[in-house]
Scaffold this motif. Structure first.
Motif, PDB file in Angstrom:
ATOM      1  N   PRO A   1      -6.820  11.618   7.782  1.00 38.27           N
ATOM      2  CA  PRO A   1      -7.598  10.547   8.425  1.00 38.27           C
ATOM      3  C   PRO A   1      -6.838   9.265   8.727  1.00 38.27           C
ATOM      4  O   PRO A   1      -7.263   8.486   9.582  1.00 38.27           O
ATOM      5  CB  PRO A   1      -8.716  10.273   7.399  1.00 38.27           C
ATOM      6  CG  PRO A   1      -8.797  11.507   6.575  1.00 38.27           C
ATOM      7  CD  PRO A   1      -7.400  12.025   6.506  1.00 38.27           C
ATOM      8  N   ILE A   2      -5.726   8.992   8.030  1.00 37.32           N
ATOM      9  CA  ILE A   2      -4.993   7.736   8.233  1.00 37.32           C
ATOM     10  C   ILE A   2      -3.572   8.055   8.680  1.00 37.32           C
ATOM     11  O   ILE A   2      -2.919   8.935   8.118  1.00 37.32           O
ATOM     12  CB  ILE A   2      -4.951   6.893   6.939  1.00 37.32           C
ATOM     13  CG1 ILE A   2      -6.364   6.634   6.419  1.00 37.32           C
ATOM     14  CG2 ILE A   2      -4.246   5.559   7.197  1.00 37.32           C
ATOM     15  CD1 ILE A   2      -6.403   5.863   5.108  1.00 37.32           C
TER      16      ILE A   2
ATOM     17  N   MET B   1      -2.586   3.169   4.935  1.00 34.86           N
ATOM     18  CA  MET B   1      -2.611   4.022   3.740  1.00 34.86           C
ATOM     19  C   MET B   1      -2.504   3.180   2.475  1.00 34.86           C
ATOM     20  O   MET B   1      -3.234   3.402   1.505  1.00 34.86           O
ATOM     21  CB  MET B   1      -1.448   5.027   3.787  1.00 34.86           C
ATOM     22  CG  MET B   1      -1.588   6.110   4.819  1.00 34.86           C
ATOM     23  SD  MET B   1      -0.202   7.291   4.726  1.00 34.86           S
ATOM     24  CE  MET B   1      -0.643   8.430   6.045  1.00 34.86           C
ATOM     25  N   LEU B   2      -1.593   2.217   2.503  1.00 40.23           N
ATOM     26  CA  LEU B   2      -1.407   1.361   1.336  1.00 40.23           C
ATOM     27  C   LEU B   2      -2.671   0.559   1.046  1.00 40.23           C
ATOM     28  O   LEU B   2      -3.069   0.384  -0.111  1.00 40.23           O
ATOM     29  CB  LEU B   2      -0.219   0.425   1.573  1.00 40.23           C
ATOM     30  CG  LEU B   2       0.500  -0.131   0.341  1.00 40.23           C
ATOM     31  CD1 LEU B   2       1.069   0.991  -0.508  1.00 40.23           C
ATOM     32  CD2 LEU B   2       1.598  -1.088   0.760  1.00 40.23           C
ATOM     33  N   GLU B   3      -3.317   0.084   2.101  1.00 44.22           N
ATOM     34  CA  GLU B   3      -4.561  -0.669   1.941  1.00 44.22           C
ATOM     35  C   GLU B   3      -5.655   0.213   1.347  1.00 44.22           C
ATOM     36  O   GLU B   3      -6.417  -0.223   0.475  1.00 44.22           O
ATOM     37  CB  GLU B   3      -5.013  -1.219   3.292  1.00 44.22           C
ATOM     38  CG  GLU B   3      -6.350  -1.941   3.281  1.00 44.22           C
ATOM     39  CD  GLU B   3      -6.346  -3.190   2.425  1.00 44.22           C
ATOM     40  OE1 GLU B   3      -7.406  -3.532   1.862  1.00 44.22           O
ATOM     41  OE2 GLU B   3      -5.278  -3.832   2.313  1.00 44.22           O
ATOM     42  N   ASP B   4      -5.738   1.460   1.803  1.00 47.96           N
ATOM     43  CA  ASP B   4      -6.743   2.389   1.281  1.00 47.96           C
ATOM     44  C   ASP B   4      -6.492   2.694  -0.194  1.00 47.96           C
ATOM     45  O   ASP B   4      -7.432   2.711  -1.003  1.00 47.96           O
ATOM     46  CB  ASP B   4      -6.712   3.685   2.102  1.00 47.96           C
ATOM     47  CG  ASP B   4      -7.826   4.641   1.708  1.00 47.96           C
ATOM     48  OD1 ASP B   4      -8.983   4.396   2.097  1.00 47.96           O
ATOM     49  OD2 ASP B   4      -7.545   5.629   0.995  1.00 47.96           O
ATOM     50  N   LEU B   5      -5.241   2.909  -0.557  1.00 42.29           N
ATOM     51  CA  LEU B   5      -4.893   3.166  -1.958  1.00 42.29           C
ATOM     52  C   LEU B   5      -5.257   1.973  -2.834  1.00 42.29           C
ATOM     53  O   LEU B   5      -5.820   2.135  -3.928  1.00 42.29           O
ATOM     54  CB  LEU B   5      -3.396   3.461  -2.080  1.00 42.29           C
ATOM     55  CG  LEU B   5      -2.929   4.825  -1.593  1.00 42.29           C
ATOM     56  CD1 LEU B   5      -1.421   4.830  -1.354  1.00 42.29           C
ATOM     57  CD2 LEU B   5      -3.298   5.914  -2.602  1.00 42.29           C
TER      58      LEU B   5
ATOM     59  N   LEU C   1      -0.773  13.608   4.072  1.00 42.44           N
ATOM     60  CA  LEU C   1      -0.974  13.566   2.630  1.00 42.44           C
ATOM     61  C   LEU C   1       0.323  13.262   1.886  1.00 42.44           C
ATOM     62  O   LEU C   1       0.321  12.496   0.911  1.00 42.44           O
ATOM     63  CB  LEU C   1      -1.558  14.898   2.160  1.00 42.44           C
ATOM     64  CG  LEU C   1      -1.804  15.038   0.656  1.00 42.44           C
ATOM     65  CD1 LEU C   1      -2.797  13.990   0.165  1.00 42.44           C
ATOM     66  CD2 LEU C   1      -2.305  16.454   0.325  1.00 42.44           C
ATOM     67  N   SER C   2       1.448  13.843   2.314  1.00 44.37           N
ATOM     68  CA  SER C   2       2.712  13.611   1.613  1.00 44.37           C
ATOM     69  C   SER C   2       3.140  12.149   1.708  1.00 44.37           C
ATOM     70  O   SER C   2       3.664  11.582   0.744  1.00 44.37           O
ATOM     71  CB  SER C   2       3.813  14.521   2.171  1.00 44.37           C
ATOM     72  OG  SER C   2       4.042  14.259   3.547  1.00 44.37           O
TER      73      SER C   2
END
Length: 436
Positions: free
Chosen positions: A170-171, A177-181, A251-252
């Motif tokens: 999705p990203i 990605m960092l913001e979502d984490l 994902l990776s």
């Protein structure tokens, strides 16, 4: 005696790191990044001067109105000095390359056990790298047991047929990605502001992180990504470098950013430093390196990120991706576990390439690219165990904390581990018993 091809590779790298053509053109990364940092320093100095009513120099004396920390003359002098140092460094690398080419090399690649006292040295290296006080035999047994457990679960997942091989993550953007984490870890990990230091709140944001690509000239010899540890007195500024040549995406890439950023190395480093500062621990605690603790936490962060990725996939794509994410996590763990087993097999037991191939076949794997793996392990003894054994030691500590006499929650365990470490795992187990 060193392997001939390794000596040649090292010499080639020495000559490529400080490329004479790039230095002459002023385009080398050590020149361009130096210029960028000077520019940033100049801009920050100008901003500070605008806020001050009475500007001062770096010694605290009053400066004339409008004078910044760095003048154009300062920049010219610093740039010239940088050029002088790079010229000296280039000469040193050239001499090192020449020296490496003159060393007679062995025809056959071998692990540490192929040298006098090599196996004993490896045992000490393994203890230092992992921070584990287990014997080599105990570590080997731990790895085999873990491998069998993971392989059985992985085989069952694949057999059930619920693993989706092709899907769109999705990203796409690293910053997103960092913001979502960062957002998802908020309920599972203590906030940096709880670690005690005054600057924690400034660092407690994914916006405080700069993402940069690895310089193309260094891509071949650099990791897929790495977090650049900031100075201890400026831990509110953070940089994560991403190696574009590795082709990480989806994902990776998401789990890699978790390893390096949130809740991985960046978060861990700031939290631990703040906690040590708050309790006025000896300053040496902030500069000692415990690889097993640090890289073990990175893998622990990856495992948490897989849970977050499953949540993200469910929200964006619907249900049914749990097995897919879990299979990817198991595959990653199996690779690290297997490489850790091979590390001991090669450096302690003295396995040859042919014997390493037989071990893979006995575990149900083809020999595939075993030559490249064998060479990589020979070149970096105890590297894979540093990551994976460190991770397994953290999992054991977690089990002791949650199910033993301490009876901590997972959040309380993470807070305790971050506040107490970095340290070796024998000391951490002893401290856990003392604290609870």
């Amino acid at each position: 005696m060193q392997y001939e091809e390794n000596l040649k590779t090292a010499a080639d790298q020495c000559e490529s790191v400080l490329n004479e053509e790039q230095l002459a053109a002023g385009s080398h990364f050590l020149q361009t990044t130096f210029a960028d940092r000077l520019e940033n320093l100049l801009e920050s100095g100008e901003a500070e001067d605008e806020e001050k009513t009475e500007p001062t120099d770096r010694n605290g004396a009053e400066k004339p109105d409008g004078e910044t920390e760095l003048t154009d003359e300062d920049i010219e002098e610093l740039t010239a000095r940088n050029e002088e140092l790079l010229a000296e460094l280039a000469l040193a690398y050239q001499k090192l390359a020449e020296g490496l080419r003159e060393i007679p090399g062995a025809d056959e690649l071998t692990g540490l056990s192929g040298y006098p006292g090599g196996a004993d040295y490896y045992a000490l290296l393994l203890e230092d790298a992992t921070g584990s006080d287990r014997s080599v035999g105990e570590i080997k047994e731990l790895l085999y047991e873990r491998f069998e457990e993971l392989y059985a679960e992985y085989k069952e997942l694949i057999t059930d047929g619920n693993v989706i091989s092709e899907y769109d993550f999705p990203i796409e953007r690293e910053a997103d990605m960092l913001e979502d984490l960062y957002r998802r870890m908020g309920e599972d990990f203590p906030a940096l502001s709880e670690s005690g230091a005054g600057d924690a709140a400034e660092a407690d944001s994914s916006q405080a992180v700069t993402l940069k690509p690895v310089d193309p000239g260094l891509e071949e010899m650099m990791a897929p990504a790495f977090y650049l540890t900031p100075p201890v007195d400026q831990n509110q500024e953070h940089t994560i470098y991403i190696n574009q040549s590795n082709g990480y995406e989806g994902l990776s890439l998401y789990t890699t950013l978790a390893h390096e950023g949130f809740p991985g190395h960046l978060y861990q480093t700031v939290y631990s430093q703040n906690a040590l500062t708050q309790r006025e621990a000896p300053f040496i605690r902030q500069i000692l390196y415990f690889g097993g603790y640090t890289e073990g936490w990175g893998l622990y962060a990856e495992s948490c990120a897989c849970q977050y990725a499953a949540e993200l996939m469910a929200e964006a794509c619907g249900e049914g991706y749990e097995d897919t994410v879990r299979a990817a996590q198991l595959n990653r763990e199996l690779q690290l576990c297997l490489c850790s087993i091979l590390d001991i097999f090669i450096h302690y037991d003295g396995a040859t390439l042919a014997q390493a191939q037989k071990l893979l076949q006995s575990l149900g794997f083809g020999s595939g690219n075993i030559s490249a793996v064998y060479e990589a392990i020979c070149n970096a003894p105890a590297n894979y165990p540093k990551y994976y054994v460190g991770y397994l030691e953290i999992l054991e500590l977690k089990e002791l904390a949650l199910e033993g006499g301490a009876a901590l929650t997972e959040m309380e365990f993470r807070q305790w581990l971050l506040s107490t470490g970095p340290a070796d795992f024998a000391s951490l187990r002893e401290r856990l018993e003392q604290d609870f």
